[in-house]
Design a protein around this motif. Structure first.
Motif, PDB file in Angstrom:
ATOM      1  N   ARG A  57      51.932   6.955  -8.598  1.00 47.12           N
ATOM      2  CA  ARG A  57      50.856   7.774  -6.952  1.00 47.12           C
ATOM      3  C   ARG A  57      49.789   7.288  -6.363  1.00 47.12           C
ATOM      4  NH1 ARG A  57      49.545  13.025  -8.983  1.00 47.12           N
ATOM      5  NH2 ARG A  57      48.795  13.458  -7.042  1.00 47.12           N
ATOM      6  N   LEU A  58      49.466   6.276  -8.150  1.00 43.65           N
ATOM      7  CA  LEU A  58      47.290   6.033  -7.289  1.00 43.65           C
ATOM      8  C   LEU A  58      47.769   4.210  -6.356  1.00 43.65           C
ATOM      9  CD1 LEU A  58      44.734   5.704  -8.366  1.00 43.65           C
ATOM     10  CD2 LEU A  58      45.326   4.651 -10.214  1.00 43.65           C
ATOM     11  N   MET A  59      48.754   3.716  -6.774  1.00 41.15           N
ATOM     12  CA  MET A  59      49.364   2.161  -6.511  1.00 41.15           C
ATOM     13  C   MET A  59      49.902   2.977  -4.449  1.00 41.15           C
ATOM     14  SD  MET A  59      48.732   0.153  -8.173  1.00 41.15           S
ATOM     15  CE  MET A  59      46.980   0.814  -8.929  1.00 41.15           C
ATOM     16  N   SER A  60      50.525   3.944  -4.867  1.00 39.72           N
ATOM     17  CA  SER A  60      51.122   4.182  -3.328  1.00 39.72           C
ATOM     18  C   SER A  60      50.133   4.365  -2.605  1.00 39.72           C
ATOM     19  CB  SER A  60      51.988   5.239  -3.213  1.00 39.72           C
ATOM     20  OG  SER A  60      52.861   5.335  -4.274  1.00 39.72           O
ATOM     21  N   GLN A  61      49.760   5.314  -3.231  1.00 41.99           N
ATOM     22  CA  GLN A  61      47.665   5.390  -2.360  1.00 41.99           C
ATOM     23  C   GLN A  61      46.597   4.294  -2.275  1.00 41.99           C
ATOM     24  OE1 GLN A  61      47.709   8.714  -1.312  1.00 41.99           O
ATOM     25  NE2 GLN A  61      45.562   8.155  -0.112  1.00 41.99           N
ATOM     26  N   ALA A  62      47.223   3.857  -3.096  1.00 42.86           N
ATOM     27  CA  ALA A  62      45.691   2.424  -3.135  1.00 42.86           C
ATOM     28  C   ALA A  62      46.320   1.352  -1.187  1.00 42.86           C
ATOM     29  CB  ALA A  62      46.238   1.158  -4.536  1.00 42.86           C
ATOM     30  N   GLU A  63      48.299   1.420  -1.791  1.00 45.58           N
ATOM     31  CA  GLU A  63      48.221   0.128  -0.596  1.00 45.58           C
ATOM     32  C   GLU A  63      47.766   1.798   1.187  1.00 45.58           C
ATOM     33  OE1 GLU A  63      53.032  -0.393   1.029  1.00 45.58           O
ATOM     34  OE2 GLU A  63      52.537   0.073  -0.935  1.00 45.58           O
ATOM     35  N   ARG A  64      47.793   2.568   0.589  1.00 41.68           N
ATOM     36  CA  ARG A  64      47.726   3.652   1.923  1.00 41.68           C
ATOM     37  C   ARG A  64      46.343   2.883   2.337  1.00 41.68           C
ATOM     38  NH1 ARG A  64      50.151   7.498  -0.127  1.00 41.68           N
ATOM     39  NH2 ARG A  64      52.283   8.906   0.887  1.00 41.68           N
ATOM     40  N   VAL A  65      45.980   3.294   1.070  1.00 39.45           N
ATOM     41  CA  VAL A  65      44.415   1.807   1.765  1.00 39.45           C
ATOM     42  C   VAL A  65      44.123   0.403   1.943  1.00 39.45           C
ATOM     43  CG1 VAL A  65      41.898   2.407   0.067  1.00 39.45           C
ATOM     44  CG2 VAL A  65      43.087   3.913   0.148  1.00 39.45           C
ATOM     45  N   LEU A  66      44.247   0.366   1.752  1.00 38.02           N
ATOM     46  CA  LEU A  66      44.800  -1.308   2.377  1.00 38.02           C
ATOM     47  C   LEU A  66      45.344  -1.244   3.157  1.00 38.02           C
ATOM     48  CD1 LEU A  66      46.173  -3.525  -1.051  1.00 38.02           C
ATOM     49  CD2 LEU A  66      43.596  -3.474   0.122  1.00 38.02           C
ATOM     50  N   THR A  67      46.316  -0.510   3.831  1.00 42.81           N
ATOM     51  CA  THR A  67      46.882  -0.462   4.867  1.00 42.81           C
ATOM     52  C   THR A  67      45.726  -0.043   6.031  1.00 42.81           C
ATOM     53  OG1 THR A  67      49.160  -0.201   4.727  1.00 42.81           O
ATOM     54  CG2 THR A  67      48.465   0.273   6.918  1.00 42.81           C
ATOM     55  N   LEU A  68      45.377   0.963   6.045  1.00 48.20           N
ATOM     56  CA  LEU A  68      43.891   1.616   6.468  1.00 48.20           C
ATOM     57  C   LEU A  68      42.646   0.127   6.810  1.00 48.20           C
ATOM     58  CD1 LEU A  68      44.157   5.202   5.855  1.00 48.20           C
ATOM     59  CD2 LEU A  68      44.681   3.581   8.121  1.00 48.20           C
ATOM     60  N   ILE A 111      44.196  -5.427  -4.154  1.00 49.75           N
ATOM     61  CA  ILE A 111      43.074  -4.400  -4.858  1.00 49.75           C
ATOM     62  C   ILE A 111      42.000  -4.933  -5.214  1.00 49.75           C
ATOM     63  CG2 ILE A 111      44.329  -2.214  -6.435  1.00 49.75           C
ATOM     64  CD1 ILE A 111      47.223  -2.919  -5.700  1.00 49.75           C
ATOM     65  N   THR A 112      41.351  -3.778  -4.967  1.00 43.77           N
ATOM     66  CA  THR A 112      39.958  -3.882  -5.989  1.00 43.77           C
ATOM     67  C   THR A 112      39.543  -2.575  -6.412  1.00 43.77           C
ATOM     68  OG1 THR A 112      38.531  -3.008  -3.804  1.00 43.77           O
ATOM     69  CG2 THR A 112      39.079  -5.678  -4.476  1.00 43.77           C
ATOM     70  N   ALA A 113      38.467  -2.446  -7.355  1.00 39.46           N
ATOM     71  CA  ALA A 113      37.822  -1.253  -8.314  1.00 39.46           C
ATOM     72  C   ALA A 113      37.564  -0.909  -7.135  1.00 39.46           C
ATOM     73  CB  ALA A 113      36.979  -1.789  -9.073  1.00 39.46           C
ATOM     74  N   GLU A 114      37.169  -0.986  -5.487  1.00 32.25           N
ATOM     75  CA  GLU A 114      36.296   0.395  -4.715  1.00 32.25           C
ATOM     76  C   GLU A 114      37.926   0.681  -4.376  1.00 32.25           C
ATOM     77  OE1 GLU A 114      35.605  -3.377  -4.881  1.00 32.25           O
ATOM     78  OE2 GLU A 114      33.487  -2.632  -5.783  1.00 32.25           O
ATOM     79  N   VAL A 115      38.914   0.433  -3.838  1.00 30.88           N
ATOM     80  CA  VAL A 115      40.016   0.395  -3.340  1.00 30.88           C
ATOM     81  C   VAL A 115      40.719   1.694  -4.031  1.00 30.88           C
ATOM     82  CG1 VAL A 115      42.808   0.216  -2.565  1.00 30.88           C
ATOM     83  CG2 VAL A 115      40.628  -1.343  -2.020  1.00 30.88           C
ATOM     84  N   ILE A 116      40.963   1.184  -6.107  1.00 30.11           N
ATOM     85  CA  ILE A 116      41.043   1.954  -6.629  1.00 30.11           C
ATOM     86  C   ILE A 116      40.087   3.745  -7.085  1.00 30.11           C
ATOM     87  CG2 ILE A 116      41.419   2.723  -9.203  1.00 30.11           C
ATOM     88  CD1 ILE A 116      44.064   0.474  -8.041  1.00 30.11           C
ATOM     89  N   ASP A 117      39.346   3.356  -6.685  1.00 30.21           N
ATOM     90  CA  ASP A 117      38.479   4.597  -6.565  1.00 30.21           C
ATOM     91  C   ASP A 117      38.497   4.920  -5.332  1.00 30.21           C
ATOM     92  OD1 ASP A 117      37.325   3.505  -9.072  1.00 30.21           O
ATOM     93  OD2 ASP A 117      35.062   2.535  -7.700  1.00 30.21           O
ATOM     94  N   ALA A 118      39.212   4.548  -4.474  1.00 33.98           N
ATOM     95  CA  ALA A 118      39.233   5.235  -2.736  1.00 33.98           C
ATOM     96  C   ALA A 118      40.857   6.226  -2.820  1.00 33.98           C
ATOM     97  CB  ALA A 118      39.014   4.097  -1.551  1.00 33.98           C
TER      98      ALA A 118
END
Length: 53
Positions: free
Chosen positions: A18-29, A36-43
């Motif tokens: 779930r976390l990696m799927s959400q990180a992918e969404r963050v990268l898409t936006l 993937i960075t620490a900031e992406v994981i935090d978001a």
């Protein structure tokens, strides 16, 4: 590198997924981020609803 995902997920594979799927969404936006960075994981973590137990 520790992005905090091990601490966030406590080894729960479903939560890692779930976390990696959400990180992918963050990268898409955010087109200007290409990895993937620490900031992406935090978001991504902030966007998930995770129980406390």
């Amino acid at each position: 590198m520790d992005f905090g995902y091990a601490r966030t997920t406590a080894g729960n594979f479903r939560l890692v997924s779930r976390l990696m799927s959400q990180a992918e969404r963050v990268l898409t936006l955010n087109d200007d981020i290409d990895r993937i960075t620490a900031e992406v994981i935090d978001a991504a973590r902030d966007a998930l609803v995770i129980g406390t137990n």
